[in-house]
Design a protein around this motif. Structure first.
Motif, PDB file in Angstrom:
ATOM      1  N   ILE A   1      34.883  41.436  25.750  1.00 38.67           N
ATOM      2  CA  ILE A   1      35.579  40.325  26.381  1.00 38.67           C
ATOM      3  C   ILE A   1      35.489  40.512  27.891  1.00 38.67           C
ATOM      4  N   SER A   2      35.240  39.426  28.601  1.00 39.22           N
ATOM      5  CA  SER A   2      35.094  39.520  30.055  1.00 39.22           C
ATOM      6  C   SER A   2      35.640  38.265  30.702  1.00 39.22           C
ATOM      7  N   ALA A   3      35.997  38.402  31.936  1.00 35.69           N
ATOM      8  CA  ALA A   3      36.517  37.276  32.711  1.00 35.69           C
ATOM      9  C   ALA A   3      36.143  37.470  34.174  1.00 35.69           C
ATOM     10  N   THR A   4      35.865  36.343  34.866  1.00 31.22           N
ATOM     11  CA  THR A   4      35.515  36.367  36.282  1.00 31.22           C
ATOM     12  C   THR A   4      36.409  35.389  37.028  1.00 31.22           C
ATOM     13  N   ILE A   5      36.967  35.847  38.136  1.00 28.74           N
ATOM     14  CA  ILE A   5      37.835  35.018  38.967  1.00 28.74           C
ATOM     15  C   ILE A   5      37.234  34.922  40.358  1.00 28.74           C
TER      16      ILE A   5
ATOM     17  N   ARG B   1      35.718  40.607  38.610  1.00 28.36           N
ATOM     18  CA  ARG B   1      35.263  40.544  37.218  1.00 28.36           C
ATOM     19  C   ARG B   1      35.810  41.737  36.453  1.00 28.36           C
TER      20      ARG B   1
ATOM     21  N   GLN C   1      35.759  43.539  32.389  1.00 31.40           N
ATOM     22  CA  GLN C   1      35.110  43.522  31.083  1.00 31.40           C
ATOM     23  C   GLN C   1      35.626  44.689  30.245  1.00 31.40           C
TER      24      GLN C   1
END
Length: 617
Positions: free
Chosen positions: A34-38, A47, A49
């Motif tokens: 699962i990863s997310a970038t702001i 980022r 992960q």
């Protein structure tokens, strides 16, 4: 299970494969990412992960006893897997990782491009294994631990380690002509003592795209791209064999004869190795110089590399006096260095003529491996050695001259007396190997003075060639791969007959030396004698080869055809792997198998595949 046939005490591989038992493996595995970038502001991204790999696996191994009966009188003459047994293993492990980065990109005057990155990462591995076994199962067809009646054993093990890192990178380029990059890492590993757990590593690289310079523009009709680059950096390794080599851990041991209690063996605990709190990271220094070129509208590309990799602080075991104790592992220390130096060239061609497109790529590399430092490493002068100035685990043995003939002996009282040096205790006769003494004046051969480096199974030259064709939906490709220079060694039952009264003779052994076959390729056969089978140049094989790794033919149906059946793309293909291998290696064996005395590695298999790929709309 009764199997007919008798092979001098050798177990029948067909019987073992078909009737020797079962080996069942099941596993449940979870892999998640699962990863997310702001984007916080223009050019700045955060980022995160997280990754997880978790498995629980079971393996049941049932070994059935196979009885071998003489074809002459049906008497039992041999048994394999006796007594029968069953073993059940359970493996579980959880691997977790987290990586967080902050990246900032900016451009100044549309000429100076800068990218910076800072990051943090954490890896953790936790595992536990358990096994139990029993022997003497009254029913061989029931795969159950409960039916075993004797030698009931069990054991367990666990592992745990973690790695934490802080890292960063800075990139700069000026008009895509001048390129600079710097990296740093600060790594900490749970495998080392807290005082030496952390270490810095870093690298620096620079590139010059001189095809963008003004003086190069007149050449671009022929020469399209040219880049010179170089780099230097360090990299760490914490895979040192144990999770906690700095801790004095205990292990159970069966006490039988030395310290029985009440005339019965007991289970005790002891320290099985000597820790060293100063063991720390192995470190590699890597230097690279490269050149990238493109010609003829980039149809022809050429890449060249020259590199030197020096691995330092390699963990080795120094010699210690035997008073330390039998069965105690000597403490390791950072003391060895190994160098890999070489070059690589990659040439590619890509073009299209009408509806026919084609490409070809060829690569060739040469790597020289040698040990540059050992300090007080405990040198083991076996068949493979580690000596300064030579490749890692080089072959070490006698230099064989030829097979001795009757003319090489003097007959005294009806016995053959050799006219050449030989090793004391060898019952040498015509048909045996003559070993070369390293001292021309020596009157005897000794293992201490007359063994030399015979070669290395680390390949020198490796190469590959790939070709691709495409025409009106049809595509064809092939890949050739090989090694140009390498040595191999097969000994024991893989190379010699009747080892331990069991190894079957092979075709080459028909050409053994006899008084009537003096020009033989194999020495005479001698019962229960090993002076001809010692590691020598006679048994070093040429392990170079050329192999067709893959060939494939496919057809992609026209898109307008497929859209009628709501398929966006469909391709059918046939492929084959390992169709042929050209080599001078000892026949029947794969030149890529590890060197050793048994050769019991599954060979490369020819694989044929027919398949279809399609995507639904």
């Amino acid at each position: 299970m009764e199997v007919g046939g008798y092979h001098g005490g050798q177990s029948n591989p067909v019987a073992i494969a078909t009737d020797g038992g079962t080996n069942n493996f099941t596993s449940q595995e979870i892999t998640a990412n699962i990863s997310a970038t702001i984007n916080l502001m223009k050019g700045l991204d955060l980022r995160g992960q997280y990754g997880l790999v978790k498995y629980n696996s079971k393996r049941n191994r049932l070994l059935k006893t196979i009885n071998y009966y003489s074809p002459d009188d049906d008497k039992l003459i041999y048994q394999s897997n006796f007594p029968n047994s069953i073993r059940m293993d359970h493996y579980s492990q959880t691997y977790q990782t987290f990586v967080g980065t902050a990246t900032y990109r900016t451009s100044i005057l549309d000429k100076h491009n800068i990218t910076g990155l800072l990051g943090y990462s954490l890896e953790e591995t936790v595992g536990a294994d358990f096994w139990a076994s029993r022997q003497n199962l009254p029913v061989q067809d029931l795969e159950s631990l409960a039916v075993g009646t004797e030698n009931q054993l069990n054991n367990s093990s666990s592992t745990q380690n973690a790695l934490m890192s802080f890292f960063g990178r800075l990139n700069y380029d000026y008009q895509s002509k001048y390129l600079l990059e710097g990296n740093f890492r600060y790594d900490g590993s749970s495998r080392f003592h807290p005082d030496v757990r952390w270490n810095w590593f870093g690298s620096f690289s620079a590139g010059w795209v001189f095809s963008e310079e003004a003086f190069f523009q007149d050449l671009k009709s022929f020469w399209n791209f040219a880049k010179l680059r170089g780099s230097f950096g360090t990299q760490g390794n914490d895979k040192v064999g144990r999770d906690f080599p700095y801790m004095a851990t205990l292990a159970s041991v069966q006490i039988t004869s030395n310290n029985p209690i009440g005339d019965e063996g007991q289970v005790g605990f002891r320290q099985t190795f000597i820790p060293n709190r100063f063991i720390t990271w192995e470190s590699s220094e890597k230097t690279n110089i490269g050149l990238d070129l493109a010609f003829l509208n980039s149809r022809l590309s050429v890449t060249g590399e020259y590199f030197i990799n020096n691995t330092k602080s390699i963990i080795l075991n120094p010699p210690l006096p035997d008073v330390i104790g039998v069965g105690t592992g000597y403490p390791a220390q950072n003391s060895g260095e190994v160098q890999n130096k070489g070059w690589e060239v990659v040439v590619g061609w890509k073009d299209k003529v009408g509806e026919l497109s084609y490409s070809a790529n060829f690569n060739l590399s040469d790597v020289k491996n040698k040990i540059t430092k050992l300090e007080n490493y405990a040198t083991n002068l076996g068949d493979k050695v580690r000596l300064e100035g030579y490749p890692l685990d080089a072959f070490y043995g006698f230099e064989a001259d030829r097979i001795a003939q009757e003319s090489d002996f003097t007959v005294v009282d009806g016995k053959y007396v050799p006219n050449f040096p030989f090793q004391k205790g060898d019952l040498v006769a015509p048909g045996d190997l003559i070993y070369v003494p390293q001292d021309p004046d020596a009157t005897a051969i000794t293992a201490l003075n007359d063994r030399v480096i015979l070669g290395s199974d680390i390949p020198r030259y490796t190469y590959g060639f790939r070709g691709d064709l495409a025409y009106k939906g049809f595509d064809f490709s092939f890949f050739l791969q090989g090694v140009g220079k390498a040595d191999g060694y097969l000994g024991g039952s893989a190379r010699h007959p009747f080892i331990n009264n069991s190894a079957m003779p092979q075709e080459i052994h028909l050409d053994r030396w006899t008084p009537e076959n003096t020009d033989a390729s194999y020495p005479r056969l001698v019962y229960m004698r090993t002076h001809n089978t010692r590691l020598s140049s006679q048994w070093i094989e040429d392990a170079s080869y050329l192999r067709l790794k893959n060939i494939q033919l496919g057809y992609t149906f026209p898109t307008d055809w497929m859209e009628k059946v709501r398929v966006s793309k469909m391709r059918i293909f046939v492929s084959a792997d390992n169709l042929f291998t050209k080599t001078n290696f000892f026949y029947g064996y794969d030149p890529e198998i590890p060197s050793g005395n048994t050769g019991n590695f599954y060979p490369q298999v020819k694989t044929y595949v027919v398949g279809i790929n399609f995507n639904l709309k």
